[in-house]
Design a protein around this motif. Structure first.
Motif, mmCIF file in Angstrom:
data_model
loop_
_atom_site.group_PDB
_atom_site.id
_atom_site.type_symbol
_atom_site.label_atom_id
_atom_site.label_comp_id
_atom_site.label_asym_id
_atom_site.label_seq_id
_atom_site.Cartn_x
_atom_site.Cartn_y
_atom_site.Cartn_z
ATOM 1 N N GLN A 127 1.901 13.718 3.417
ATOM 2 C CA GLN A 127 2.250 13.884 2.002
ATOM 3 C C GLN A 127 0.971 13.914 1.168
ATOM 4 O O GLN A 127 -0.036 13.340 1.560
ATOM 5 C CB GLN A 127 3.091 12.700 1.513
ATOM 6 N N GLN A 128 1.044 14.554 0.017
ATOM 7 C CA GLN A 128 -0.054 14.601 -0.951
ATOM 8 C C GLN A 128 0.502 14.250 -2.333
ATOM 9 O O GLN A 128 0.700 15.124 -3.173
ATOM 10 C CB GLN A 128 -0.677 16.002 -0.982
ATOM 11 N N PRO A 129 0.786 12.974 -2.598
ATOM 12 C CA PRO A 129 1.413 12.642 -3.877
ATOM 13 C C PRO A 129 0.571 12.983 -5.102
ATOM 14 O O PRO A 129 1.132 13.314 -6.153
ATOM 15 C CB PRO A 129 1.695 11.149 -3.785
ATOM 16 N N CYS B 199 0.833 -1.208 0.000
ATOM 17 C CA CYS B 199 0.000 0.000 0.000
ATOM 18 C C CYS B 199 0.868 1.258 0.000
ATOM 19 O O CYS B 199 0.582 2.212 -0.725
ATOM 20 C CB CYS B 199 -0.938 0.007 1.201
ATOM 21 N N CYS B 200 1.925 1.249 0.800
ATOM 22 C CA CYS B 200 2.828 2.400 0.852
ATOM 23 C C CYS B 200 3.540 2.603 -0.479
ATOM 24 O O CYS B 200 3.666 3.740 -0.956
ATOM 25 C CB CYS B 200 3.839 2.224 1.974
ATOM 26 N N GLU B 201 3.991 1.517 -1.074
ATOM 27 C CA GLU B 201 4.645 1.613 -2.376
ATOM 28 C C GLU B 201 3.691 2.186 -3.421
ATOM 29 O O GLU B 201 4.060 3.077 -4.207
ATOM 30 C CB GLU B 201 5.137 0.239 -2.814
ATOM 31 N N THR B 202 2.464 1.708 -3.430
ATOM 32 C CA THR B 202 1.467 2.192 -4.381
ATOM 33 C C THR B 202 1.125 3.653 -4.117
ATOM 34 O O THR B 202 0.930 4.433 -5.047
ATOM 35 C CB THR B 202 0.198 1.318 -4.325
ATOM 36 N N PHE B 203 1.071 4.032 -2.854
ATOM 37 C CA PHE B 203 0.792 5.419 -2.461
ATOM 38 C C PHE B 203 1.775 6.380 -3.126
ATOM 39 O O PHE B 203 1.386 7.428 -3.627
ATOM 40 C CB PHE B 203 0.863 5.537 -0.940
ATOM 41 N N PHE B 204 3.058 6.002 -3.158
ATOM 42 C CA PHE B 204 4.072 6.883 -3.729
ATOM 43 C C PHE B 204 4.290 6.683 -5.226
ATOM 44 O O PHE B 204 4.612 7.632 -5.933
ATOM 45 C CB PHE B 204 5.398 6.714 -2.984
ATOM 46 N N PRO C 219 -10.139 5.162 -1.685
ATOM 47 C CA PRO C 219 -9.980 6.575 -1.307
ATOM 48 C C PRO C 219 -9.761 6.788 0.196
ATOM 49 O O PRO C 219 -8.992 7.677 0.577
ATOM 50 C CB PRO C 219 -11.273 7.225 -1.789
ATOM 51 N N ASP C 220 -10.390 5.996 1.029
ATOM 52 C CA ASP C 220 -10.194 6.166 2.470
ATOM 53 C C ASP C 220 -8.769 5.789 2.876
ATOM 54 O O ASP C 220 -8.157 6.461 3.713
ATOM 55 C CB ASP C 220 -11.195 5.336 3.277
ATOM 56 N N LEU C 221 -8.241 4.743 2.287
ATOM 57 C CA LEU C 221 -6.867 4.337 2.570
ATOM 58 C C LEU C 221 -5.895 5.396 2.066
ATOM 59 O O LEU C 221 -4.930 5.744 2.749
ATOM 60 C CB LEU C 221 -6.561 2.978 1.931
ATOM 61 N N TYR C 222 -6.156 5.931 0.897
ATOM 62 C CA TYR C 222 -5.312 7.007 0.377
ATOM 63 C C TYR C 222 -5.298 8.184 1.353
ATOM 64 O O TYR C 222 -4.245 8.720 1.684
ATOM 65 C CB TYR C 222 -5.783 7.459 -1.010
ATOM 66 N N GLY C 223 -6.456 8.582 1.835
ATOM 67 C CA GLY C 223 -6.541 9.690 2.787
ATOM 68 C C GLY C 223 -5.805 9.390 4.086
ATOM 69 O O GLY C 223 -5.132 10.265 4.642
ATOM 70 N N LEU C 224 -5.921 8.162 4.548
ATOM 71 C CA LEU C 224 -5.216 7.756 5.763
ATOM 72 C C LEU C 224 -3.702 7.855 5.578
ATOM 73 O O LEU C 224 -2.986 8.389 6.433
ATOM 74 C CB LEU C 224 -5.616 6.333 6.149
ATOM 75 N N LEU C 225 -3.208 7.366 4.444
ATOM 76 C CA LEU C 225 -1.771 7.426 4.184
ATOM 77 C C LEU C 225 -1.295 8.867 3.970
ATOM 78 O O LEU C 225 -0.168 9.204 4.337
ATOM 79 C CB LEU C 225 -1.393 6.530 3.008
ATOM 80 N N CYS C 226 -2.133 9.725 3.426
ATOM 81 C CA CYS C 226 -1.778 11.148 3.312
ATOM 82 C C CYS C 226 -1.523 11.734 4.692
ATOM 83 O O CYS C 226 -0.541 12.456 4.903
ATOM 84 C CB CYS C 226 -2.899 11.934 2.628
ATOM 85 N N ARG C 227 -2.413 11.406 5.621
ATOM 86 C CA ARG C 227 -2.236 11.912 6.984
ATOM 87 C C ARG C 227 -1.039 11.255 7.665
ATOM 88 O O ARG C 227 -0.267 11.927 8.354
ATOM 89 C CB ARG C 227 -3.511 11.703 7.797
ATOM 90 N N TYR C 228 -0.859 9.957 7.462
ATOM 91 C CA TYR C 228 0.226 9.219 8.108
ATOM 92 C C TYR C 228 1.593 9.752 7.681
ATOM 93 O O TYR C 228 2.469 9.987 8.504
ATOM 94 C CB TYR C 228 0.094 7.729 7.778
ATOM 95 N N PHE C 229 1.770 9.939 6.372
ATOM 96 C CA PHE C 229 3.053 10.392 5.841
ATOM 97 C C PHE C 229 3.159 11.918 5.722
ATOM 98 O O PHE C 229 4.222 12.437 5.370
ATOM 99 C CB PHE C 229 3.313 9.782 4.460
#
Length: 53
Positions: free
Chosen positions: A44-46, A16-21, A32-42
């Motif tokens: 970052q707004q890729p 998931c992290c690899e795909t996020f970046f 979309p919810d996972l994307y939003g969670l990873l934005c907050r976690y990192f």
């Protein structure tokens, strides 16, 4: 995600992290919810970064 991601919770997080970046549009479209969670976690707004490049 893929079968490898489903093999273990740690692998799921890693994929998931690899795909996020590397493919944030794909992650945001599919989860979309996972994307939003990873934005907050990192903090970052890729997607934003990719659209302004």
């Amino acid at each position: 995600m893929d079968d490898y991601a489903a093999s273990h919770p740690g692998e799921c997080f890693a994929v998931c992290c690899e795909t996020f970046f590397s493919a944030p549009e794909r992650l945001a479209d599919a989860y979309p919810d996972l994307y939003g969670l990873l934005c907050r976690y990192f903090n970052q707004q890729p997607l934003t970064r990719m659209h302004h490049a």
